[in-house]
Design an enzyme around this catalytic site. Structure first.
Site, PDB file in Angstrom:
ATOM      1  NE  ARG A 101     -18.620 -12.448   6.982  1.00  0.00           N
ATOM      2  CZ  ARG A 101     -19.323 -13.182   6.097  1.00  0.00           C
ATOM      3  NH1 ARG A 101     -19.182 -14.496   6.051  1.00  0.00           N
ATOM      4  NH2 ARG A 101     -20.135 -12.594   5.244  1.00  0.00           N
ATOM      5  CG  ASP A 150     -29.029 -16.811  19.324  1.00  0.00           C
ATOM      6  OD1 ASP A 150     -29.118 -15.652  19.780  1.00  0.00           O
ATOM      7  OD2 ASP A 150     -29.116 -17.076  18.105  1.00  0.00           O
ATOM      8  CB  SER A 186     -18.113 -10.114   1.445  1.00  0.00           C
ATOM      9  OG  SER A 186     -17.017 -10.824   0.929  1.00  0.00           O
ATOM     10  CG  ASP A 233     -16.242 -21.939   4.196  1.00  0.00           C
ATOM     11  OD1 ASP A 233     -15.587 -22.340   3.208  1.00  0.00           O
ATOM     12  OD2 ASP A 233     -17.177 -21.128   4.104  1.00  0.00           O
ATOM     13  CB  THR A 280     -22.379 -15.611  15.643  1.00  0.00           C
ATOM     14  OG1 THR A 280     -20.971 -15.633  15.361  1.00  0.00           O
ATOM     15  CG2 THR A 280     -22.677 -16.551  16.781  1.00  0.00           C
ATOM     16  N   GLY A 283     -21.227 -20.974   1.200  1.00  0.00           N
ATOM     17  CA  GLY A 283     -22.446 -20.430   0.575  1.00  0.00           C
ATOM     18  C   GLY A 283     -22.392 -20.418  -0.938  1.00  0.00           C
ATOM     19  CD  GLU A 300     -12.273 -15.571   4.625  1.00  0.00           C
ATOM     20  OE1 GLU A 300     -12.876 -14.986   3.701  1.00  0.00           O
ATOM     21  OE2 GLU A 300     -12.821 -16.359   5.393  1.00  0.00           O
ATOM     22  CG  HIS A 330     -15.713 -17.140   2.940  1.00  0.00           C
ATOM     23  ND1 HIS A 330     -15.523 -15.953   3.604  1.00  0.00           N
ATOM     24  CD2 HIS A 330     -17.052 -17.346   2.955  1.00  0.00           C
ATOM     25  CE1 HIS A 330     -16.681 -15.453   3.986  1.00  0.00           C
ATOM     26  NE2 HIS A 330     -17.640 -16.295   3.595  1.00  0.00           N
TER      27      HIS A 330
END
Ligand SMILES: NC(=O)c1ccc[n+]([C@@H]2O[C@H](COP(=O)([O-])OP(=O)(O)OC[C@H]3O[C@@H](n4cnc5c(N)ncnc54)[C@H](O)[C@@H]3O)[C@@H](O)[C@H]2O)c1
Ligand SMILES: O=C(O)[C@H](O)[C@H](O)COP(=O)(O)O
Length: 390
Positions: free
Chosen positions: A216, A155, A54, A240, A184, A267, A245, A264
């Site tokens: 995010r 959603d 990323s 997270d 999202t 995952g 960041e 973060h």
């Protein structure tokens, strides 16, 4: 005869060398680089394939005038890719959508059990608002229902495409949910824009007491979130993902209402990172019309021996004890909270460094758990939330 293929890949793609150094039918020249070097002028001039995570912004200023024909990110989120520009310039792009869903769900399970154990929520009496009900949001829905929570879903894209019946408005969630969790993507424009989806006005209208963000950072106005935490001692947050960041707001990290702060890594289970690579490898093989041969399972460690949990009559305590072994989320929180006195450059380095050298955390299916007594409720819930009971 083999064709030449020049690949530039981010050094922090798990297993990058074993996955991409040999591709059937190609003489591969694989250059593995720190992401800061990928953006240097001229680096991508003769590159055919770019593989990132990323930290690399993939857009016109990076790729114009290069030979890149395929760009892939070994992450689920792809907000760092200018997809419209890539499409317009016939550059095939791919993300790793779906790869680390399991890791995020294990993170969220640990969060819920930790909040329950610290008496910040009572799981079975809690109404949770899930905002963004895609791959992760759907699995969250199953998890929360399995835990006996009341679930509200928001959603708008799905409500428009399917039926509005199963979905609530964001206003309903703000009024009715005790806790909110965001799943999202970061969408910068269009009617579904998620930048500051939770802004000052919406936070003021939120009647519940806890907000979780592992989507995010910029989906929540972090400045407004700090004010919201300051406005009432019963308010709490689990973050997270942070705005700005790797240099998030220190006051936010240090605020007593910050129930869990992690850098973060939702995952970042070992299996999540390996699956990130597997998905992008498959996408590249598809692009090159070759048969995939690399398999992450040949490079991952074997499952561990069963861990024994000494049980008592409280099922939640039993599950919490198991989750603390499977993913000791407090370790990440303690480390991140200790950064609140660093200056900006120290904080930036600490954030990036911790993620790069993140302790190994296995997917729960590879870490079996044995409960010392066969309390039915514990076993039923453990199965339902993905603990491998032996
Ligand atoms: N913290 C981490 O380590 C981590 C790991 C993986 C993914 N993520 C983040 O999680 C996000 C979601 O992942 P996913 O695989 O579930 O994506 P997905 O695309 O499957 O689901 C996203 C859902 O959000 C919905 N959505 C879009 N705009 C919305 C809006 N304005 N309001 C409410 N819902 C909206 C979409 O319709 C979709 O159903 C990723 O984009 C990524 O940014 C974070
Ligand atoms: O979207 C994802 O897959 C995750 O948020 C991922 O952890 C982000 O990628 P990274 O910053 O680790 O490169």
């Amino acid at each position: 005869m083999n064709k030449n293929l020049n690949i530039v890949a981010d050094a922090h793609i798990w297993g990058v060398e074993t996955a991409f150094s040999a591709l059937p039918g190609f003489d591969v020249n694989l250059r593995i680089m720190e992401n800061r070097d990928i953006s240097k002028t001229g680096i991508l001039k003769d590159t055919d394939i770019l593989l990132t995570r990323s930290s690399t912004k993939v857009n016109a200023s990076l790729l114009q005038g290069t030979g890149v024909r395929f760009a892939g990110t070994a992450t689920i989120g792809d907000d760092h890719y200018d997809k419209a520009w890539l499409d317009a310039n016939n550059i095939t792009w791919a993300n790793a959508a779906g790869s680390s869903t399991g890791s995020v769900i294990e993170y969220m399970t640990s969060v819920l059990l930790e909040l329950h154990d610290s008496a910040l929520i009572n799981i079975a009496d809690t109404t949770i608002g899930i905002i963004g009900v895609g791959r992760i949001g759907r699995e969250m829905t199953k998890l929360c229902k399995a835990l006996g929570m009341n679930v509200l879903l928001n959603d708008p894209p799905r409500a428009r495409a399917e039926s509005p019946d199963h979905f609530c408005s964001l206003d309903q969630i703000l009024e009715q949910a005790d806790i909110i969790t965001l799943h999202t993507p970061l969408i910068r424009e269009s009617r579904d824009c998620t930048v500051h989806l939770l802004n000052k006005q919406r936070l003021q209208r939120f009647r519940g007491h806890c907000i979780i963000n592992a989507a995010r950072g910029a989906c929540i106005d972090n400045h407004a979130l700090l004010h919201w935490l300051q406005s009432n001692p019963s308010h709490s947050a689990v973050l997270d993902c942070w705005e700005n960041e790797p240099c998030p707001d220190q006051e936010l990290i240090a605020h007593p209402g910050m129930a869990i702060a992690t850098p973060h890594i939702a995952g970042h289970s070992l299996d999540g990172k390996a699956a990130n690579t597997q998905y992008i490898y498959q996408a590249l093989c598809h692009f090159l019309h070759i048969k995939p041969v690399w398999n992450m399972h040949e490079h991952l460690p074997a499952a561990s021996m069963a861990y024994s949990v000494e049980t008592n009559s409280n099922s939640w305590k039993n599950l919490h004890a198991a989750s603390r072994y499977l993913y000791p989320i407090r370790n990440d929180d303690v480390v991140m909270t200790s950064w609140s006195n660093l200056n900006n450059s120290e904080l930036t380095a600490a954030f990036a460094n911790y993620r790069r050298h993140y302790p190994i955390r296995r997917a729960w299916k590879y870490s079996p758990v044995h409960f010392s007594c066969s309390d039915e409720q514990t076993l039923k819930l453990a199965h339902a939330i993905g603990i491998k009971v032996v």
